[in-house]
Design a protein around this motif. Structure first.
Motif, PDB file in Angstrom:
ATOM      1  N   TYR A 175      -7.561   6.058  41.310  1.00  0.00           N
ATOM      2  CA  TYR A 175      -5.828   5.043  41.399  1.00  0.00           C
ATOM      3  C   TYR A 175      -5.138   6.473  40.980  1.00  0.00           C
ATOM      4  O   TYR A 175      -3.435   6.154  41.377  1.00  0.00           O
ATOM      5  N   ALA A 176      -5.409   6.887  40.092  1.00  0.00           N
ATOM      6  CA  ALA A 176      -4.467   7.980  39.863  1.00  0.00           C
ATOM      7  C   ALA A 176      -3.599   9.045  41.013  1.00  0.00           C
ATOM      8  O   ALA A 176      -2.617   9.040  41.358  1.00  0.00           O
ATOM      9  N   ASP A 194      -1.493   6.636  42.326  1.00  0.00           N
ATOM     10  CA  ASP A 194       0.285   6.886  42.590  1.00  0.00           C
ATOM     11  C   ASP A 194       0.412   8.128  42.560  1.00  0.00           C
ATOM     12  O   ASP A 194       1.706   8.561  43.127  1.00  0.00           O
ATOM     13  N   GLN A 195      -0.214   9.536  42.795  1.00  0.00           N
ATOM     14  CA  GLN A 195       0.306  10.308  43.485  1.00  0.00           C
ATOM     15  C   GLN A 195       1.325  10.219  44.980  1.00  0.00           C
ATOM     16  O   GLN A 195       2.064  11.189  45.238  1.00  0.00           O
ATOM     17  N   ARG A 251       1.793   7.666  46.204  1.00  0.00           N
ATOM     18  CA  ARG A 251       3.169   6.822  45.845  1.00  0.00           C
ATOM     19  C   ARG A 251       4.812   7.433  45.721  1.00  0.00           C
ATOM     20  O   ARG A 251       5.449   7.392  46.659  1.00  0.00           O
ATOM     21  N   SER A 252       3.803   8.566  44.620  1.00  0.00           N
ATOM     22  CA  SER A 252       5.847   9.002  43.927  1.00  0.00           C
ATOM     23  C   SER A 252       6.098  10.031  45.317  1.00  0.00           C
ATOM     24  O   SER A 252       7.002  10.027  44.950  1.00  0.00           O
ATOM     25  N   GLN A 310       6.894   7.365  48.949  1.00  0.00           N
ATOM     26  CA  GLN A 310       7.869   6.213  49.054  1.00  0.00           C
ATOM     27  C   GLN A 310       9.339   6.993  49.207  1.00  0.00           C
ATOM     28  O   GLN A 310       9.683   5.634  49.517  1.00  0.00           O
ATOM     29  N   GLU A 313      -2.270  -0.169  48.199  1.00  0.00           N
ATOM     30  CA  GLU A 313      -2.941  -1.329  47.991  1.00  0.00           C
ATOM     31  C   GLU A 313      -4.972  -0.082  47.220  1.00  0.00           C
ATOM     32  O   GLU A 313      -4.867   0.347  48.417  1.00  0.00           O
TER      33      GLU A 313
END
Length: 564
Positions: A262-263, A266-267, A269-270, A273, A286
């Protein structure tokens, strides 16, 4: 017909006489049938003997192969087929007089080995030995086969000199190819080191220039930004070429550490995005059906794979959306199988190109390279990395309909959240202000630039050693706590950085074991980092050095000490 009519007439005239006649006929029929069977049997035996003669003659004409039937109890040779004298210089009579003459064909070591093998042979499988024959200067292969009757052994002896020569030639060619590959890898590694060192200096000079301009010249700032972008592109090409070369020669080592999926999401995504949305596209990430969060693997390499997929998606998509889907497929006691799919609504690819997309330097056509850039190495490296991990890649694409790149991985499950939470986190608010740093660097230009950046931009005080020996002496000459930490180049004259680190750790003073030492090196692979850590260093930073990343990472160690 006349005999049958007479028999019937006799049977009707006299029942007793008819019975006698019927018995005589039956006996005659049995004798005829037996004679026919004997005739057929004799013919079959004659055919078998004829086949045996043909087979034996054929075997006797073998120039490079011999069959020997041995009595198992005393290895006495009973029968031979093939040209025994032509293959061994021995006759059957020679071997029958003294079987030891056969063992004299080979070296004493081979003879001893063969005797031991025959003694230990359990006859469950063929026994094989290849040896160099003293007679005829040839290589022979001996194969012992269990005969149908356990009292006998069948030996097959054949000349394998030609095969041996081919094997030796192939081994020689393989060694030459491996030597050439090693030379290529070593050359690329040296070139990487030689190129990274000046890039480190160039980037440092650009950092100092931007600092000293202080925003006073917008045009110069723009030029510096472009120069930094070009420098990063050059560095990525160098990394790709060296990556591919090391993977092909089996020198790439994968880390096996627990990390948070999950991290990782997030990485991604950052990182993407804002870029995706800046192009007017939708970005969606997702996780589906996941019951596992932590897995063991090489997080950096998995990130590299997904970055390649996402970078291409952003590059080739001008409308619509880009989505990233993590989906768990199967879970066993200690392993989880999952996929990560990167889907876009971009220009797509011709199905014919998909078959070659993972070859080095391959792009769909010349206009792609001119319009979008790229070296054509990213996908080749991605494919090789996935193979190293035991995974698979699937590609689904059509022109005008976008592309979907899916990677399937099977990884061990990782540590519990409590254990992973104990891992160090980088500290962004740490400062080098007022810190005293010992830096070992033999390249004078790089040393000057590094000192300027650390002192002018970050407010540190730096003392320079020009080789590992000087670094050890300077550390030894000052009391405990004088230096906050040490930055150690790896490749230096007199004493290299890793040897210097080991020497410092072995010094008979309490702070020698706890002094923070970080490698600064143009060697940029995980195995290089591992070697630095094994030498007693606390971390490894590759050139060109990102000083903000260095500051955050060093801050992690200081924060850990304060918390401890």
């Amino acid at each position: 017909m006349h005999i049958l009519s007479a028999a019937l007439s006799t049977l009707s005239a006299s029942p007793t006489a008819g019975l006698l006649l019927a018995g005589e006929l039956a006996a005659a029929a049995w004798m005829v049938e037996r004679f026919a069977r004997q005739t057929i049997k004799i013919r079959k035996q004659d055919q078998a003997l004829a086949y045996e003669r043909i087979f034996s003659r054929s075997l006797s004409r073998l120039d490079h192969e011999v069959y020997l039937l041995l009595r198992r109890s005393d290895t006495f040779p009973l029968y031979v087929a093939g040209d025994l004298p032509g293959l061994t210089g021995l006759t059957l009579e020679d071997m029958q007089r003294d079987i030891a003459c056969f063992f004299q064909l080979m070296s004493a070591a081979d003879a001893k080995t063969l005797r031991r093998m025959l003694e230990e042979w359990d006859r469950s499988a063929p026994l094989r030995l290849t040896f160099y024959s003293k007679w005829g200067d040839r290589w022979l292969e001996l194969c012992a086969l269990p005969a149908e009757n356990s009292h006998y052994t069948m030996l097959n002896l054949r000349d394998v000199s030609t095969l041996r020569q081919r094997q030796e030639e192939m081994a020689r060619q393989l060694e030459e190819a491996q030597a050439a590959s090693r030379s290529k890898t070593e050359f690329l590694s040296r070139m990487s080191h030689e190129i990274r060192t000046p890039i480190n200096g160039i980037n440092g000079l650009m950092t100092l220039t931007r600092t000293r301009l202080g925003g006073s010249n917008p045009e110069a700032e723009e030029y510096l930004t472009r120069a930094e972008d070009l420098s990063q592109h050059l560095l990525s090409v160098i990394n790709d070429i060296l990556d591919l070369s090391r993977i092909e020669t089996g020198k790439t080592e994968l880390e096996q550490k627990s990390f948070d999926l999950y991290a990782l999401g997030d990485q991604l995504r950052s990182m993407f995005q804002k870029t995706v949305e800046a192009k007017g596209l939708r970005f969606h990430l997702e996780f589906k059906n996941f019951t596992v969060r932590y897995v063991v693997g090489d997080q950096l390499r998995i990130t590299q794979i997904l970055l390649n997929f996402l970078s291409n998606a952003v590059k080739f998509t001008s409308h619509g959306e880009i989505s990233v889907t993590f989906r768990q497929m199967m879970r066993t006691d200690d392993t989880v199988s999952f996929l990560v799919a990167v889907k876009d609504t971009g220009k797509g690819m011709d199905p014919k190109f998909i078959t070659s997309i993972f070859r080095p330097f391959q792009q769909e056509n010349a206009s792609i390279a001119k319009t979008y850039g790229g070296s054509g190495l990213g996908m080749a490296i991605t494919d090789q990395l996935v193979r190293l991990m035991g995974g698979e890649i699937m590609v689904d694409s059509m022109p005008g309909r976008g592309s979907t790149f899916t990677v399937y991985l099977h990884l061990p499950m990782g540590d519990s959240p409590a254990l992973v939470a104990e891992q160090k986190e980088e500290t962004d608010d740490f400062s080098f202000e007022g810190r005293r740093i010992l830096m070992a660097e033999d390249n004078e230009t790089n040393a000057e630039i590094a000192v300027s950046i650390l002192e002018e931009v970050h407010g540190a005080h730096v003392e320079v050693a020009h080789n590992g020996r000087e670094a050890v002496d300077m550390f030894s000459a000052h009391p405990a706590g004088y230096y906050d930490f040490i930055l150690m180049d790896v490749q230096m004259p007199v004493m290299d950085g890793r040897t210097a680190a080991r020497t410092i750790r072995a010094l008979p003073r309490p702070d020698a074991k706890t002094e923070l030492i970080f490698a600064l090196s143009a060697d940029a692979f995980s195995e290089d980092e591992r070697q630095s850590v094994e030498a007693g260093m606390n971390g490894h930073f590759s050139k060109p050095v990102n000083y903000d990343e260095l500051r955050r990472c060093v801050g992690t160690f200081f924060k850990s000490r304060e918390d401890g």
